[in-house]
Design a protein around this motif. Structure first.
Motif, PDB file in Angstrom:
ATOM      1  N   GLY A  46     -14.797  75.391 123.230  1.00  0.00           N
ATOM      2  CA  GLY A  46     -16.012  76.136 123.483  1.00  0.00           C
ATOM      3  C   GLY A  46     -16.830  75.571 124.622  1.00  0.00           C
ATOM      4  N   ALA A  47     -16.150  74.879 125.529  1.00  0.00           N
ATOM      5  CA  ALA A  47     -16.862  74.279 126.661  1.00  0.00           C
ATOM      6  C   ALA A  47     -16.658  75.076 127.941  1.00  0.00           C
ATOM      7  CB  ALA A  47     -16.390  72.839 126.877  1.00  0.00           C
ATOM      8  N   GLY A  48     -15.744  76.019 127.910  1.00  0.00           N
ATOM      9  CA  GLY A  48     -15.349  76.730 129.124  1.00  0.00           C
ATOM     10  C   GLY A  48     -16.468  77.518 129.773  1.00  0.00           C
ATOM     11  N   LEU A  49     -16.971  78.545 129.084  1.00  0.00           N
ATOM     12  CA  LEU A  49     -18.006  79.400 129.677  1.00  0.00           C
ATOM     13  C   LEU A  49     -19.319  78.658 129.925  1.00  0.00           C
ATOM     14  CD1 LEU A  49     -17.805  82.958 128.075  1.00  0.00           C
ATOM     15  CD2 LEU A  49     -17.289  82.308 130.416  1.00  0.00           C
ATOM     16  N   PRO A  50     -19.882  77.990 128.898  1.00  0.00           N
ATOM     17  CA  PRO A  50     -21.142  77.285 129.167  1.00  0.00           C
ATOM     18  C   PRO A  50     -20.974  76.187 130.222  1.00  0.00           C
ATOM     19  CG  PRO A  50     -20.317  76.779 126.960  1.00  0.00           C
ATOM     20  CD  PRO A  50     -19.488  77.889 127.495  1.00  0.00           C
ATOM     21  N   GLY A  51     -19.819  75.557 130.232  1.00  0.00           N
ATOM     22  CA  GLY A  51     -19.549  74.516 131.235  1.00  0.00           C
ATOM     23  C   GLY A  51     -19.557  75.096 132.629  1.00  0.00           C
ATOM     24  N   ALA A  52     -18.832  76.198 132.806  1.00  0.00           N
ATOM     25  CA  ALA A  52     -18.762  76.840 134.124  1.00  0.00           C
ATOM     26  C   ALA A  52     -20.154  77.281 134.571  1.00  0.00           C
ATOM     27  CB  ALA A  52     -17.814  78.040 134.065  1.00  0.00           C
ATOM     28  N   LYS A  53     -20.932  77.783 133.630  1.00  0.00           N
ATOM     29  CA  LYS A  53     -22.274  78.278 133.965  1.00  0.00           C
ATOM     30  C   LYS A  53     -23.152  77.171 134.547  1.00  0.00           C
ATOM     31  CE  LYS A  53     -26.231  80.732 132.135  1.00  0.00           C
ATOM     32  NZ  LYS A  53     -27.037  81.029 130.950  1.00  0.00           N
ATOM     33  N   ARG A  54     -23.009  75.982 134.008  1.00  0.00           N
ATOM     34  CA  ARG A  54     -23.837  74.872 134.464  1.00  0.00           C
ATOM     35  C   ARG A  54     -23.463  74.361 135.846  1.00  0.00           C
ATOM     36  NH1 ARG A  54     -23.777  71.179 129.051  1.00  0.00           N
ATOM     37  NH2 ARG A  54     -25.165  72.474 127.801  1.00  0.00           N
ATOM     38  N   LEU A  55     -22.283  74.750 136.310  1.00  0.00           N
ATOM     39  CA  LEU A  55     -21.803  74.191 137.585  1.00  0.00           C
ATOM     40  C   LEU A  55     -22.201  75.023 138.797  1.00  0.00           C
ATOM     41  CD1 LEU A  55     -18.200  73.106 136.529  1.00  0.00           C
ATOM     42  CD2 LEU A  55     -20.206  71.669 136.821  1.00  0.00           C
ATOM     43  N   VAL A  56     -22.711  76.234 138.546  1.00  0.00           N
ATOM     44  CA  VAL A  56     -22.970  77.139 139.678  1.00  0.00           C
ATOM     45  C   VAL A  56     -24.421  77.618 139.680  1.00  0.00           C
ATOM     46  CG1 VAL A  56     -20.577  77.910 139.840  1.00  0.00           C
ATOM     47  CG2 VAL A  56     -22.156  79.102 138.295  1.00  0.00           C
ATOM     48  N   GLN A  57     -24.808  78.239 140.787  1.00  0.00           N
ATOM     49  CA  GLN A  57     -26.205  78.673 140.923  1.00  0.00           C
ATOM     50  C   GLN A  57     -26.462  80.003 140.217  1.00  0.00           C
ATOM     51  OE1 GLN A  57     -24.714  77.082 143.850  1.00  0.00           O
ATOM     52  NE2 GLN A  57     -25.745  75.378 142.863  1.00  0.00           N
ATOM     53  N   GLU A  58     -25.457  80.886 140.238  1.00  0.00           N
ATOM     54  CA  GLU A  58     -25.622  82.177 139.556  1.00  0.00           C
ATOM     55  C   GLU A  58     -24.416  82.437 138.689  1.00  0.00           C
ATOM     56  OE1 GLU A  58     -26.365  85.372 142.350  1.00  0.00           O
ATOM     57  OE2 GLU A  58     -27.602  83.999 143.532  1.00  0.00           O
ATOM     58  N   PHE A  59     -24.681  83.071 137.559  1.00  0.00           N
ATOM     59  CA  PHE A  59     -23.609  83.306 136.596  1.00  0.00           C
ATOM     60  C   PHE A  59     -23.878  84.619 135.894  1.00  0.00           C
ATOM     61  CE2 PHE A  59     -21.753  83.012 132.395  1.00  0.00           C
ATOM     62  CZ  PHE A  59     -20.563  82.344 132.576  1.00  0.00           C
ATOM     63  N   GLY A  60     -22.887  85.498 135.867  1.00  0.00           N
ATOM     64  CA  GLY A  60     -23.091  86.766 135.185  1.00  0.00           C
ATOM     65  C   GLY A  60     -21.847  87.210 134.436  1.00  0.00           C
ATOM     66  N   ILE A  61     -22.080  87.886 133.310  1.00  0.00           N
ATOM     67  CA  ILE A  61     -20.952  88.443 132.550  1.00  0.00           C
ATOM     68  C   ILE A  61     -21.211  89.912 132.280  1.00  0.00           C
ATOM     69  CG2 ILE A  61     -19.597  88.361 130.412  1.00  0.00           C
ATOM     70  CD1 ILE A  61     -20.372  85.531 129.982  1.00  0.00           C
ATOM     71  N   ASP A  62     -20.207  90.731 132.588  1.00  0.00           N
ATOM     72  CA  ASP A  62     -20.218  92.119 132.134  1.00  0.00           C
ATOM     73  C   ASP A  62     -18.990  92.282 131.275  1.00  0.00           C
ATOM     74  OD1 ASP A  62     -22.459  93.491 133.284  1.00  0.00           O
ATOM     75  OD2 ASP A  62     -21.537  93.045 135.226  1.00  0.00           O
ATOM     76  N   SER A  63     -19.188  92.642 130.034  1.00  0.00           N
ATOM     77  CA  SER A  63     -18.024  92.732 129.165  1.00  0.00           C
ATOM     78  C   SER A  63     -18.107  93.910 128.214  1.00  0.00           C
ATOM     79  CB  SER A  63     -17.866  91.438 128.369  1.00  0.00           C
ATOM     80  OG  SER A  63     -16.686  91.492 127.597  1.00  0.00           O
ATOM     81  N   VAL A  64     -17.069  94.739 128.267  1.00  0.00           N
ATOM     82  CA  VAL A  64     -16.867  95.768 127.249  1.00  0.00           C
ATOM     83  C   VAL A  64     -15.400  95.642 126.857  1.00  0.00           C
ATOM     84  CG1 VAL A  64     -18.625  97.383 128.075  1.00  0.00           C
ATOM     85  CG2 VAL A  64     -16.301  97.503 129.011  1.00  0.00           C
ATOM     86  N   PRO A  65     -15.022  96.146 125.684  1.00  0.00           N
ATOM     87  CA  PRO A  65     -13.598  96.070 125.347  1.00  0.00           C
ATOM     88  C   PRO A  65     -12.761  96.727 126.448  1.00  0.00           C
ATOM     89  CG  PRO A  65     -14.869  96.711 123.423  1.00  0.00           C
ATOM     90  CD  PRO A  65     -15.816  96.734 124.600  1.00  0.00           C
ATOM     91  N   GLY A  66     -11.793  95.993 126.969  1.00  0.00           N
ATOM     92  CA  GLY A  66     -10.936  96.529 128.023  1.00  0.00           C
ATOM     93  C   GLY A  66     -11.369  96.169 129.423  1.00  0.00           C
ATOM     94  N   ASN A  67     -12.562  95.615 129.577  1.00  0.00           N
ATOM     95  CA  ASN A  67     -12.970  95.177 130.922  1.00  0.00           C
ATOM     96  C   ASN A  67     -14.051  94.097 130.857  1.00  0.00           C
ATOM     97  OD1 ASN A  67     -13.085  95.112 133.752  1.00  0.00           O
ATOM     98  ND2 ASN A  67     -14.809  96.527 133.770  1.00  0.00           N
ATOM     99  N   THR A  68     -13.667  92.905 131.254  1.00  0.00           N
ATOM    100  CA  THR A  68     -14.605  91.794 131.311  1.00  0.00           C
ATOM    101  C   THR A  68     -14.612  91.232 132.728  1.00  0.00           C
ATOM    102  OG1 THR A  68     -14.249  91.198 128.991  1.00  0.00           O
ATOM    103  CG2 THR A  68     -15.119  89.470 130.434  1.00  0.00           C
ATOM    104  N   VAL A  69     -15.811  91.089 133.297  1.00  0.00           N
ATOM    105  CA  VAL A  69     -15.927  90.474 134.616  1.00  0.00           C
ATOM    106  C   VAL A  69     -16.949  89.338 134.530  1.00  0.00           C
ATOM    107  CG1 VAL A  69     -16.365  90.817 137.079  1.00  0.00           C
ATOM    108  CG2 VAL A  69     -15.565  92.738 135.691  1.00  0.00           C
ATOM    109  N   VAL A  70     -16.510  88.140 134.880  1.00  0.00           N
ATOM    110  CA  VAL A  70     -17.425  87.007 134.968  1.00  0.00           C
ATOM    111  C   VAL A  70     -17.574  86.678 136.452  1.00  0.00           C
ATOM    112  CG1 VAL A  70     -17.907  84.639 134.261  1.00  0.00           C
ATOM    113  CG2 VAL A  70     -16.579  86.130 132.757  1.00  0.00           C
TER     114      VAL A  70
END
Lengths: 123, 133
Positions: free
Chosen positions: B100-124
């Motif tokens: 469970g370190a992947g997403l929160p970890g990545a978020k802390r490393l960059v200046q902007e972070f966004g997730i759009d997710s619906v079943p069948g399409n996720t974009v981080v």
């Protein structure tokens, strides 16, 4: 991708020189632990000087490998982490918890020998 | 605007994608710490693709302008999606047996972070940016 494990007297020496896939990392863990048992090793050093990325997965594998080696009865030291890697791991909130580390192989060797003699009941 | 696309199918592609990210960061003049941050963040996000969706696409784009150097990385997949994004961003939360370190970890490393997710399409989407000196 096989990571060589070298035996040097009573310890094992490994140096990760290539960018590991997750499978490579797990194979390395297994190989190293088997080598600890087969060689009746007192300790292992995992040198990561050449790694420019240690993400949460690899950090976990390294962490667990060191813990597993200890459970087997060997000491473990991870040496040579790049400053940028240390910085990134801490920023991510992932540290190598409970693992002995050393700034380079030389100090790693000293630390490992000290851990081994401490465990043997020495000073 | 230079863009690199890497298809993500297995853990070898994770290595390829993070190397590509590092290379672009280096070429655009990001320092070694930022190169490592980006490579690590890409590694976390593309691993999620392999783990949860099977396949996906990583697009690394140079969006630098006269004021700043900027790399935008979009990692997308057609997997089941993230049902609870807030939960997925909590340190230590995992639905897939990881740390469970992947997403929160990545978020802390960059200046902007966004997730759009619906079943069948996720974009981080992650953005690394620095002012030009």
């Amino acid at each position: 991708m096989k990571i060589p494990v070298l035996r040097l007297k009573n310890i094992l020496l490994t140096s990760i020189q290539v960018d590991l896939t997750d499978e490579d990392a797990l194979n390395f863990q297994e190989d190293l632990l088997k080598a600890v048992q087969i060689n009746d090793a007192d300790g292992v050093i995992i040198d990561i000087t050449a790694l420019d990325v240690v993400d949460s997965f690899l950090a976990r594998v390294l962490n667990e490998t060191a813990v597993m080696a200890k459970i087997l009865g060997a000491e473990a030291v991870i040496s040579g982490m790049q400053p940028d890697v240390a910085l990134t791991l801490v920023e991510m909130g992932r540290e190598l918890i409970g693992v002995s580390t050393a700034i380079n192989l030389d100090h790693g060797m000293e630390k490992l020998q000290a851990l081994i003699s401490k465990r043997a009941g020495g000073v | 605007m230079e863009a690199k696309k890497i298809e993500i199918k297995n853990s070898r592609d994770v290595v390829t994608a993070r190397k590509m990210g590092r290379k672009m960061a280096l070429e655009l003049g990001f320092g070694s710490a930022d190169q490592t941050r980006l490579a690590t963040a890409i590694s976390e996000l593309t691993r999620n693709v392999v783990q949860y969706a099977g396949t996906g696409l990583c697009t690394i784009t140079d969006q630098s302008n006269k004021n700043e150097i900027k790399i935008v990385t979009a990692v997308e997949d057609a997997g089941p999606g993230i049902s609870d994004i807030d939960k997925a961003l909590e340190q230590g939360y995992s639905s897939g047996g990881g740390m469970g370190a992947g997403l929160p970890g990545a978020k802390r490393l960059v200046q902007e972070f966004g997730i759009d997710s619906v079943p069948g399409n996720t974009v981080v989407t992650i953005t690394l940016r620095r002012k030009k000196i």
